[in-house]
Design a protein around this motif. Structure first.
Motif, PDB file in Angstrom:
ATOM      1  N   GLY A   2      19.669  28.363  31.214  1.00 18.42           N
ATOM      2  CA  GLY A   2      18.404  27.693  31.471  1.00 18.42           C
ATOM      3  C   GLY A   2      18.363  26.242  31.067  1.00 18.42           C
ATOM      4  O   GLY A   2      17.305  25.600  31.137  1.00 18.42           O
ATOM      5  N   ALA A   3      19.485  25.675  30.647  1.00 20.16           N
ATOM      6  CA  ALA A   3      19.513  24.285  30.187  1.00 20.16           C
ATOM      7  C   ALA A   3      19.309  23.330  31.359  1.00 20.16           C
ATOM      8  O   ALA A   3      19.748  23.587  32.477  1.00 20.16           O
ATOM      9  CB  ALA A   3      20.826  23.983  29.489  1.00 20.16           C
ATOM     10  N   THR A   4      18.636  22.232  31.078  1.00 16.09           N
ATOM     11  CA  THR A   4      18.419  21.199  32.091  1.00 16.09           C
ATOM     12  C   THR A   4      19.306  19.983  31.845  1.00 16.09           C
ATOM     13  O   THR A   4      19.203  18.983  32.547  1.00 16.09           O
ATOM     14  CB  THR A   4      16.947  20.748  32.095  1.00 16.09           C
ATOM     15  OG1 THR A   4      16.599  20.270  30.785  1.00 16.09           O
ATOM     16  CG2 THR A   4      16.030  21.898  32.478  1.00 16.09           C
ATOM     17  N   ASP A   5      20.170  20.069  30.848  1.00 15.83           N
ATOM     18  CA  ASP A   5      21.038  18.956  30.471  1.00 15.83           C
ATOM     19  C   ASP A   5      21.910  18.480  31.627  1.00 15.83           C
ATOM     20  O   ASP A   5      22.322  17.320  31.662  1.00 15.83           O
ATOM     21  CB  ASP A   5      21.981  19.378  29.343  1.00 15.83           C
ATOM     22  CG  ASP A   5      21.247  19.964  28.163  1.00 15.83           C
ATOM     23  OD1 ASP A   5      20.144  20.493  28.356  1.00 15.83           O
ATOM     24  OD2 ASP A   5      21.780  19.896  27.049  1.00 15.83           O
ATOM     25  N   TYR A   6      22.219  19.384  32.529  1.00 18.95           N
ATOM     26  CA  TYR A   6      23.186  19.084  33.580  1.00 18.95           C
ATOM     27  C   TYR A   6      22.572  18.353  34.770  1.00 18.95           C
ATOM     28  O   TYR A   6      23.303  17.946  35.681  1.00 18.95           O
ATOM     29  CB  TYR A   6      23.829  20.373  34.086  1.00 18.95           C
ATOM     30  CG  TYR A   6      24.149  21.383  33.027  1.00 18.95           C
ATOM     31  CD1 TYR A   6      24.939  21.047  31.933  1.00 18.95           C
ATOM     32  CD2 TYR A   6      23.659  22.677  33.098  1.00 18.95           C
ATOM     33  CE1 TYR A   6      25.230  21.970  30.950  1.00 18.95           C
ATOM     34  CE2 TYR A   6      23.950  23.613  32.123  1.00 18.95           C
ATOM     35  CZ  TYR A   6      24.735  23.253  31.045  1.00 18.95           C
ATOM     36  OH  TYR A   6      25.025  24.167  30.059  1.00 18.95           O
ATOM     37  N   LEU A   7      21.248  18.197  34.796  1.00 21.36           N
ATOM     38  CA  LEU A   7      20.597  17.662  35.991  1.00 21.36           C
ATOM     39  C   LEU A   7      21.106  16.287  36.418  1.00 21.36           C
ATOM     40  O   LEU A   7      21.319  16.061  37.618  1.00 21.36           O
ATOM     41  CB  LEU A   7      19.075  17.632  35.791  1.00 21.36           C
ATOM     42  CG  LEU A   7      18.382  18.992  35.747  1.00 21.36           C
ATOM     43  CD1 LEU A   7      16.878  18.813  35.575  1.00 21.36           C
ATOM     44  CD2 LEU A   7      18.674  19.803  37.003  1.00 21.36           C
ATOM     45  N   PRO A   8      21.320  15.323  35.501  1.00 19.27           N
ATOM     46  CA  PRO A   8      21.832  14.028  35.967  1.00 19.27           C
ATOM     47  C   PRO A   8      23.195  14.134  36.658  1.00 19.27           C
ATOM     48  O   PRO A   8      23.428  13.488  37.684  1.00 19.27           O
ATOM     49  CB  PRO A   8      21.915  13.204  34.676  1.00 19.27           C
ATOM     50  CG  PRO A   8      20.885  13.800  33.780  1.00 19.27           C
ATOM     51  CD  PRO A   8      20.943  15.272  34.073  1.00 19.27           C
ATOM     52  N   ILE A   9      24.082  14.956  36.096  1.00 17.11           N
ATOM     53  CA  ILE A   9      25.395  15.114  36.726  1.00 17.11           C
ATOM     54  C   ILE A   9      25.262  15.832  38.059  1.00 17.11           C
ATOM     55  O   ILE A   9      25.900  15.459  39.053  1.00 17.11           O
ATOM     56  CB  ILE A   9      26.348  15.886  35.807  1.00 17.11           C
ATOM     57  CG1 ILE A   9      26.596  15.097  34.532  1.00 17.11           C
ATOM     58  CG2 ILE A   9      27.674  16.169  36.508  1.00 17.11           C
ATOM     59  CD1 ILE A   9      27.528  15.786  33.568  1.00 17.11           C
ATOM     60  N   MET A  10      24.417  16.857  38.102  1.00 14.69           N
ATOM     61  CA  MET A  10      24.217  17.582  39.351  1.00 14.69           C
ATOM     62  C   MET A  10      23.648  16.656  40.423  1.00 14.69           C
ATOM     63  O   MET A  10      24.062  16.695  41.592  1.00 14.69           O
ATOM     64  CB  MET A  10      23.295  18.773  39.118  1.00 14.69           C
ATOM     65  CG  MET A  10      23.913  19.866  38.239  1.00 14.69           C
ATOM     66  SD  MET A  10      22.720  21.137  37.718  1.00 14.69           S
ATOM     67  CE  MET A  10      22.293  21.875  39.295  1.00 14.69           C
ATOM     68  N   ALA A  11      22.728  15.802  40.031  1.00 13.42           N
ATOM     69  CA  ALA A  11      22.153  14.849  40.979  1.00 13.42           C
ATOM     70  C   ALA A  11      23.224  13.889  41.486  1.00 13.42           C
ATOM     71  O   ALA A  11      23.278  13.567  42.684  1.00 13.42           O
ATOM     72  CB  ALA A  11      21.012  14.079  40.316  1.00 13.42           C
ATOM     73  N   ASP A  12      24.085  13.431  40.589  1.00 14.17           N
ATOM     74  CA  ASP A  12      25.140  12.508  41.009  1.00 14.17           C
ATOM     75  C   ASP A  12      26.160  13.198  41.896  1.00 14.17           C
ATOM     76  O   ASP A  12      26.742  12.572  42.789  1.00 14.17           O
ATOM     77  CB  ASP A  12      25.822  11.900  39.787  1.00 14.17           C
ATOM     78  CG  ASP A  12      26.576  10.627  40.142  1.00 14.17           C
ATOM     79  OD1 ASP A  12      25.972   9.754  40.790  1.00 14.17           O
ATOM     80  OD2 ASP A  12      27.757  10.518  39.789  1.00 14.17           O
ATOM     81  N   CYS A  13      26.381  14.491  41.673  1.00 10.71           N
ATOM     82  CA  CYS A  13      27.259  15.249  42.576  1.00 10.71           C
ATOM     83  C   CYS A  13      26.677  15.270  43.994  1.00 10.71           C
ATOM     84  O   CYS A  13      27.411  15.121  44.972  1.00 10.71           O
ATOM     85  CB  CYS A  13      27.443  16.676  42.060  1.00 10.71           C
ATOM     86  SG  CYS A  13      28.509  16.828  40.603  1.00 10.71           S
ATOM     87  N   HIS A  14      25.360  15.455  44.083  1.00 13.21           N
ATOM     88  CA  HIS A  14      24.718  15.410  45.400  1.00 13.21           C
ATOM     89  C   HIS A  14      24.947  14.050  46.056  1.00 13.21           C
ATOM     90  O   HIS A  14      25.209  13.964  47.264  1.00 13.21           O
ATOM     91  CB  HIS A  14      23.217  15.680  45.266  1.00 13.21           C
ATOM     92  CG  HIS A  14      22.870  17.128  45.149  1.00 13.21           C
ATOM     93  ND1 HIS A  14      23.169  18.047  46.128  1.00 13.21           N
ATOM     94  CD2 HIS A  14      22.225  17.820  44.163  1.00 13.21           C
ATOM     95  CE1 HIS A  14      22.736  19.254  45.759  1.00 13.21           C
ATOM     96  NE2 HIS A  14      22.168  19.133  44.575  1.00 13.21           N
TER      97      HIS A  14
END
Length: 331
Positions: A205-217
């Motif tokens: 449930g962590a949201t820490d990964y959102l910036p990296i996930m966004a950059d992957c997009h």
């Protein structure tokens, strides 16, 4: 290998608790940071990042392995007895005649582990997450995670292979999937990184990964999805550094779409005038200066390149060089 994505690329892992491969705050396992994106040009930097994990169930055995003694036909063989001849029996194959391992088996084996990497390099919290595994298996997974952290900057592809070896043994532990995602990201395997980080997020449930996930997009040509993640409600609760990372990605996505004015507005909402000399402030200022220059506002860009250089004591960016180039054009 992937394109160089300096500046707009967020620090791996965002914010959070302990992570694979760090000990007492040092990098290891899957923690480290990367900076930069030539498409959005917000400078080169690094930053620490952290992630979380969860327990796993019992691991699967090594592919192709077997247990127990020989079982003959008809149930009439005895342990330790001679192997009966006849059809259907697989003859013993000398080692030098064995078939080469398949790609899946090689991935499971992983790269050779350096003797000096013991797994003790990991955060105590990460080691605790591996306690649900059998002792020997946990030790092997820990060593691969620590190796992934040790190589992520100098050889991200090798780090990724170590993370895959850990995942093959403990795929239901979130910190293992995080390590696979972060090393895949570092190696430029953006689709794989996105899949792994999504899996980690589902687990803990962590949201820490959102910036990296966004950059992957972004890297995969989906800037709209990057902006959608940047607007996630959880971003409000991010630390200043993590918010800056997401701002950089959002502004970069706007630039990818040709929306320079929107990219500038996004950056102007960030703390560009912060008195902090932290790397994330340097990167925000550089991104703003770079976007101003692309928008044709050279005088404003020159001022912000100078402001960037003024706090960039570690020379994370080429702000001074960029300022010189503008001054030469204007003279």
């Amino acid at each position: 290998m992937a394109e160089d994505r300096r500046g707009q690329r967020p620090a791996r892992g965002g914010q959070g608790g302990g992570r694979a491969g760090s000990s007492g705050g040092s990098r290891g396992g899957s923690s480290s940071s990367r900076g930069g994106d030539q498409r959005s040009g917000s400078g080169r930097s690094g930053g620490d990042s952290r992630g979380r994990g969860s327990r796993d169930d019992a691991p699967r055995g090594k592919p192709g392995s077997s247990r127990g003694g020989y079982q003959g036909k008809g149930g009439d063989s005895k342990p330790g007895g001679k192997r009966p001849s006849g059809s259907g029996q697989r003859a013993f194959r000398p080692r030098d005649e064995q078939q080469p391992r398949t790609a899946d088996q090689a991935a499971y084996d992983g790269p050779d582990l350096p003797e000096n990497i013991t797994g003790a390099e990991l955060d105590r919290g990460v080691r605790a997450q591996l306690k649900g595994l059998p002792e020997k298996l946990a030790a092997r997974v820990a060593r691969h995670l620590a190796a992934a952290g040790a190589f992520i900057d100098e050889d991200p592809e090798l780090a990724y292979r170590h993370a895959l070896a850990a995942r093959a043994r403990a795929s239901r532990i979130a910190v293992v999937r995080e390590a696979a995602g972060e090393t895949a990201y570092a190696a430029g395997h953006y689709a794989e990184a996105l899949a792994e980080l999504r899996a980690a997020k589902r687990m803990n449930g962590a949201t820490d990964y959102l910036p990296i996930m966004a950059d992957c997009h972004r890297a995969l040509g989906n800037p709209e999805q990057a902006i959608k993640l940047a607007k996630s409600p959880s971003v409000v609760n991010f630390s200043s550094e993590a918010k800056a990372e997401m701002t950089l990605v959002e502004a970069g996505a706007r630039r990818d779409m040709g929306q320079l004015d929107a990219a500038l507005r996004t950056l102007e909402l960030a703390p560009l005038t912060s008195k902090s000399r932290a790397s994330w402030v340097v990167r925000l200022r550089y991104a703003y200066a770079d976007t101003l220059e692309e928008a044709g506002r050279e005088s404003d860009a020159l001022a912000w390149f100078h402001r960037t250089h003024a706090i960039d004591s570690d020379e994370l960016t080429d702000a001074a060089e960029r300022a010189d180039q503008i001054e030469r054009r204007q003279s």
